[in-house]
Design a protein around this motif. Structure first.
Motif, mmCIF file in Angstrom:
data_model
loop_
_atom_site.group_PDB
_atom_site.id
_atom_site.type_symbol
_atom_site.label_atom_id
_atom_site.label_comp_id
_atom_site.label_asym_id
_atom_site.label_seq_id
_atom_site.Cartn_x
_atom_site.Cartn_y
_atom_site.Cartn_z
ATOM 1 N N UNK A 32 46.384 43.001 32.577
ATOM 2 C CA UNK A 32 45.623 44.220 32.872
ATOM 3 C C UNK A 32 44.150 44.001 32.532
ATOM 4 N N UNK A 33 43.873 43.382 31.395
ATOM 5 C CA UNK A 33 42.504 43.123 30.945
ATOM 6 C C UNK A 33 41.730 42.277 31.957
ATOM 7 N N UNK A 34 42.337 41.182 32.385
ATOM 8 C CA UNK A 34 41.646 40.311 33.339
ATOM 9 C C UNK A 34 41.607 40.926 34.736
ATOM 10 N N UNK A 35 42.651 41.658 35.089
ATOM 11 C CA UNK A 35 42.672 42.319 36.398
ATOM 12 C C UNK A 35 41.580 43.362 36.528
ATOM 13 N N UNK A 36 41.395 44.145 35.472
ATOM 14 C CA UNK A 36 40.322 45.142 35.485
ATOM 15 C C UNK A 36 38.969 44.446 35.617
ATOM 16 N N UNK A 37 38.810 43.328 34.929
ATOM 17 C CA UNK A 37 37.552 42.583 35.024
ATOM 18 C C UNK A 37 37.308 42.056 36.424
ATOM 19 N N UNK A 38 38.340 41.494 37.043
ATOM 20 C CA UNK A 38 38.188 40.933 38.385
ATOM 21 C C UNK A 38 37.906 42.026 39.413
ATOM 22 N N UNK A 57 39.165 40.075 51.203
ATOM 23 C CA UNK A 57 38.839 40.551 49.849
ATOM 24 C C UNK A 57 39.639 41.799 49.506
ATOM 25 N N UNK A 58 39.801 42.692 50.470
ATOM 26 C CA UNK A 58 40.621 43.885 50.220
ATOM 27 C C UNK A 58 42.068 43.495 49.946
ATOM 28 N N UNK A 59 42.573 42.512 50.671
ATOM 29 C CA UNK A 59 43.938 42.037 50.436
ATOM 30 C C UNK A 59 44.051 41.421 49.042
ATOM 31 N N UNK A 60 43.059 40.639 48.647
ATOM 32 C CA UNK A 60 43.078 40.029 47.312
ATOM 33 C C UNK A 60 43.048 41.093 46.223
ATOM 34 N N UNK A 61 42.209 42.097 46.397
ATOM 35 C CA UNK A 61 42.151 43.185 45.417
ATOM 36 C C UNK A 61 43.485 43.920 45.325
ATOM 37 N N UNK A 62 44.098 44.179 46.471
ATOM 38 C CA UNK A 62 45.377 44.892 46.442
ATOM 39 C C UNK A 62 46.473 44.038 45.808
ATOM 40 N N UNK A 63 46.425 42.714 45.994
ATOM 41 C CA UNK A 63 47.392 41.838 45.344
ATOM 42 C C UNK A 63 47.195 41.826 43.826
ATOM 43 N N UNK A 64 45.952 41.836 43.376
ATOM 44 C CA UNK A 64 45.681 41.870 41.940
ATOM 45 C C UNK A 64 46.226 43.164 41.340
ATOM 46 N N UNK A 65 45.866 44.285 41.939
ATOM 47 C CA UNK A 65 46.322 45.579 41.422
ATOM 48 C C UNK A 65 47.839 45.694 41.524
ATOM 49 N N UNK A 66 48.399 45.268 42.639
ATOM 50 C CA UNK A 66 49.853 45.319 42.803
ATOM 51 C C UNK A 66 50.577 44.441 41.803
ATOM 52 N N UNK A 67 50.032 43.279 41.514
ATOM 53 C CA UNK A 67 50.636 42.390 40.534
ATOM 54 C C UNK A 67 50.622 42.989 39.137
#
Length: 77
Positions: A32-38, A57-67
């Motif tokens: 969560x800490x690194x995801x919020x940073x990214x 980039x939108x897909x990458x962001x959604x994968x980060x949040x989804x993960x």
């Protein structure tokens, strides 16, 4: 002054991470800490510096949040 602000924000972030670790497993807390940073860095770049926001980039962001959400929902206990 920018160095002082950066230092204070860094200390606050580590403090909040340590508080989160009281109730969450270390792996979930750090994800969560690194995801919020990214996500925050990309969002700030788009908002402040008009960085391009592509479908990739939108897909990458959604994968980060989804993960992060999936890691939190499937943690044992």
């Amino acid at each position: 002054m920018p160095t002082l602000i950066c230092f204070v924000l860094g200390v606050a972030a580590v403090y909040l991470l340590s508080r989160a670790m009281n109730g969450l497993p270390v792996g979930t807390s750090y994800a969560v800490f690194t995801g919020i940073g990214a996500v925050g860095a990309i969002a700030l770049g788009v908002a402040v510096h008009q960085d391009p926001l592509s479908a990739g980039r939108l897909a990458a962001l959604s994968l980060i949040v989804g993960g992060i959400v999936l890691a939190r929902l499937t943690e044992p206990g």
